[in-house]
Design a protein around this motif. Structure first.
Motif, short mmCIF file in Angstrom:
data_model
loop_
_atom_site.label_atom_id
_atom_site.label_comp_id
_atom_site.label_asym_id
_atom_site.label_seq_id
_atom_site.Cartn_x
_atom_site.Cartn_y
_atom_site.Cartn_z
N TYR A 16 0.81 -1.22 0.00
CA TYR A 16 0.00 0.00 0.00
C TYR A 16 0.84 1.27 0.00
O TYR A 16 0.31 2.36 0.15
N GLY A 17 2.14 1.16 -0.20
CA GLY A 17 3.00 2.34 -0.27
C GLY A 17 3.01 2.92 -1.68
O GLY A 17 2.36 2.40 -2.60
N THR B 165 -2.08 5.66 1.98
CA THR B 165 -2.24 4.23 2.24
C THR B 165 -3.66 3.76 1.93
O THR B 165 -3.85 2.75 1.26
N GLY C 199 2.47 2.67 7.22
CA GLY C 199 1.18 2.92 6.58
C GLY C 199 0.38 3.99 7.28
O GLY C 199 -0.30 4.79 6.63
#
Length: 64
Positions: free
Chosen positions: A31-32, A50, A43
């Protein structure tokens, strides 16, 4: 491994690896920025980015 069955998203535990942002050994998610695999602590440093990346990956939505 995270998988999708129709409209249901199933998130399972992942083996620990090294975070691409901080280098910590932890469970990671992609999710970066540009799909970087990051730990929970990294995150939450940028929740907006994110969440946007998580929704795009898990639900195939593009948030603006």
């Amino acid at each position: 491994m995270t998988k999708r069955i129709d409209d249901i998203v199933i998130i399972e535990e992942e083996e620990p690896d090294f975070c691409e942002y901080c280098g910590k050994l932890a469970e990671l998610r992609p999710y970066g920025k540009n799909g970087a695999r990051i730990c929970f602590n990294c995150g939450i440093k940028n929740k907006e980015e994110t969440n946007k990346n998580m929704e795009r990956i898990l639900f195939e939505r593009k948030k603006h």
